[in-house]
Design an enzyme around this catalytic site. Structure first.
Site, PDB file in Angstrom:
ATOM      1  CE  LYS A  14      -2.355  -0.726   3.785  1.00  0.00           C
ATOM      2  NZ  LYS A  14      -2.273  -2.050   4.373  1.00  0.00           N
ATOM      3  NE  ARG A  89      -4.559  -1.571  10.216  1.00  0.00           N
ATOM      4  CZ  ARG A  89      -3.507  -0.908   9.785  1.00  0.00           C
ATOM      5  NH1 ARG A  89      -3.636   0.322   9.375  1.00  0.00           N
ATOM      6  NH2 ARG A  89      -2.338  -1.485   9.728  1.00  0.00           N
ATOM      7  NE  ARG A 128       7.095  -2.665   6.005  1.00  0.00           N
ATOM      8  CZ  ARG A 128       5.783  -2.508   6.057  1.00  0.00           C
ATOM      9  NH1 ARG A 128       5.144  -1.935   5.070  1.00  0.00           N
ATOM     10  NH2 ARG A 128       5.116  -2.946   7.108  1.00  0.00           N
ATOM     11  NE  ARG A 163       6.018  -0.527  10.225  1.00  0.00           N
ATOM     12  CZ  ARG A 163       4.812  -0.536   9.672  1.00  0.00           C
ATOM     13  NH1 ARG A 163       4.612   0.140   8.541  1.00  0.00           N
ATOM     14  NH2 ARG A 163       3.820  -1.195  10.204  1.00  0.00           N
ATOM     15  NE  ARG A 174       1.639  -5.283  10.941  1.00  0.00           N
ATOM     16  CZ  ARG A 174       2.817  -4.998  10.398  1.00  0.00           C
ATOM     17  NH1 ARG A 174       3.912  -5.526  10.894  1.00  0.00           N
ATOM     18  NH2 ARG A 174       2.892  -4.204   9.378  1.00  0.00           N
TER      19      ARG A 174
HETATM   20  P1  AMP Z   1       0.588   0.384   9.347  1.00  0.00           P
HETATM   21  O1  AMP Z   1       1.741   1.340   9.224  1.00  0.00           O
HETATM   22  O2  AMP Z   1      -0.592   0.785   8.496  1.00  0.00           O
HETATM   23  O3  AMP Z   1       0.988  -1.051   9.132  1.00  0.00           O
HETATM   24  O4  AMP Z   1       0.053   0.485  10.865  1.00  0.00           O
HETATM   25  C1  AMP Z   1       0.900   0.141  11.940  1.00  0.00           C
HETATM   26  C2  AMP Z   1       0.067  -0.019  13.196  1.00  0.00           C
HETATM   27  O5  AMP Z   1      -0.608   1.222  13.512  1.00  0.00           O
HETATM   28  C3  AMP Z   1      -1.061  -1.047  13.098  1.00  0.00           C
HETATM   29  O6  AMP Z   1      -0.618  -2.383  13.330  1.00  0.00           O
HETATM   30  C4  AMP Z   1      -2.004  -0.539  14.193  1.00  0.00           C
HETATM   31  O7  AMP Z   1      -1.509  -0.847  15.473  1.00  0.00           O
HETATM   32  C5  AMP Z   1      -1.905   0.984  14.027  1.00  0.00           C
HETATM   33  N1  AMP Z   1      -2.903   1.514  13.056  1.00  0.00           N
HETATM   34  C6  AMP Z   1      -2.648   2.079  11.836  1.00  0.00           C
HETATM   35  N2  AMP Z   1      -3.778   2.448  11.223  1.00  0.00           N
HETATM   36  C7  AMP Z   1      -4.787   2.117  12.072  1.00  0.00           C
HETATM   37  C8  AMP Z   1      -6.210   2.211  12.011  1.00  0.00           C
HETATM   38  N3  AMP Z   1      -6.832   2.716  10.935  1.00  0.00           N
HETATM   39  N4  AMP Z   1      -6.918   1.763  13.074  1.00  0.00           N
HETATM   40  C9  AMP Z   1      -6.320   1.250  14.167  1.00  0.00           C
HETATM   41  N5  AMP Z   1      -4.993   1.096  14.280  1.00  0.00           N
HETATM   42  C10 AMP Z   1      -4.219   1.522  13.246  1.00  0.00           C
END
Ligand code: AMP
Length: 222
Positions: A14, A89, A128, A163, A174
């Site tokens: 993404k 999400r 990554r 990360r 996840r």
């Molecule tokens: P990402 O960078 O999109 O993989 O997000 C990393 C982490 O941030 C996720 O595993 C969640 O803990 C939190 N997070 C990101 N976006 C959301 C969302 N829309 N709702 C809830 N938690 C989120």
């Protein structure tokens, strides 16, 4: 003005796609993960709570996300359009986002569902690496996405990092969360008639597929 939602399990690309669309169409890239990581880095009580939820691969509470998204999409940088990466999400977030758009008198936009074989995900997530300075994304297991010099960003020379949640344990949570909680969001947008599906195995092919969709909707660029 075009608003896009990118739907995909983490690691499907993404962020990479959003960056390319930003370059080409001038849409703002809104990553809720990036917003939360920035907030967590403040190191106060809320920041530490957010960091611990994120490091464990859990979703943070919806109200934190709604506030951040509504603020972002009303900023001047989003005037040409924006791409949501990592939001909505879950079904509640999708419904909440619809309400925000209605309140702001904005179009429902386009939702892109990026599909990917599960075995490829592991490599994508564990391999990554990201640049601390410019946010560029690399993958040490992919020849096209490998940095030229290990640990160094090709674009700006910044240091690359992994990360904290890009480990196998958090990844499993996840992926599980995605299939249980995020998949209904896909049905929600399918029922609304704004869902498009693209294969995200190869990032160039994915970009082309999304460009074709945008062109068919009239978002042509030269
Ligand atoms: P990402 O960078 O999109 O993989 O997000 C990393 C982490 O941030 C996720 O595993 C969640 O803990 C939190 N997070 C990101 N976006 C959301 C969302 N829309 N709702 C809830 N938690 C989120």
């Amino acid at each position: 003005m075009r608003n896009l939602i990118l739907l995909a399990v983490q690691g499907a690309g993404k962020g990479t796609l959003a960056k390319k669309l930003k370059e080409k169409y001038g849409y703002a890239h809104i990553s809720t993960g990036d917003i939360l990581r920035e907030r967590a880095s403040v190191g106060d009580e809320l920041g530490n709570e957010l960091k611990s939820m994120m490091d464990n691969g859990q979703l943070v509470p919806n109200d934190v996300i709604f506030e951040a998204v509504e603020y972002k999409i009303t900023q001047p940088e989003c005037a040409n359009g924006y791409i949501l990466d990592g939001f909505p999400r879950n079904l509640e977030q999708a419904q909440g986002y619809t309400k925000i758009l209605e309140k702001l008198n904005m179009d429902a936009g386009v939702a892109i569902n990026m599909t990917i074989p599960e075995e490829l995900l592991v490599q994508r997530i564990i391999g990554r690496r990201m640049c601390k300075d410019c946010g560029a994304i690399y993958n040490i297991y992919n020849d096209q996405l490998k940095p030229t010099t290990e640990g160094i960003c090709n674009k700006c020379g910044g240091a690359l990092y992994q990360r904290d949640d890009d480990n196998e344990e958090a990844m499993k949570t996840r992926i599980e969360t995605y299939f249980n909680v995020t998949a209904p969001v896909i049905d929600y947008y399918r029922e609304k008639g704004i869902l498009y599906e693209v294969d995200s195995t190869d990032s160039e092919v994915t970009l082309k597929s999304v460009e074709d969709i945008l062109n068919s909707l009239g978002d042509k660029v030269d």
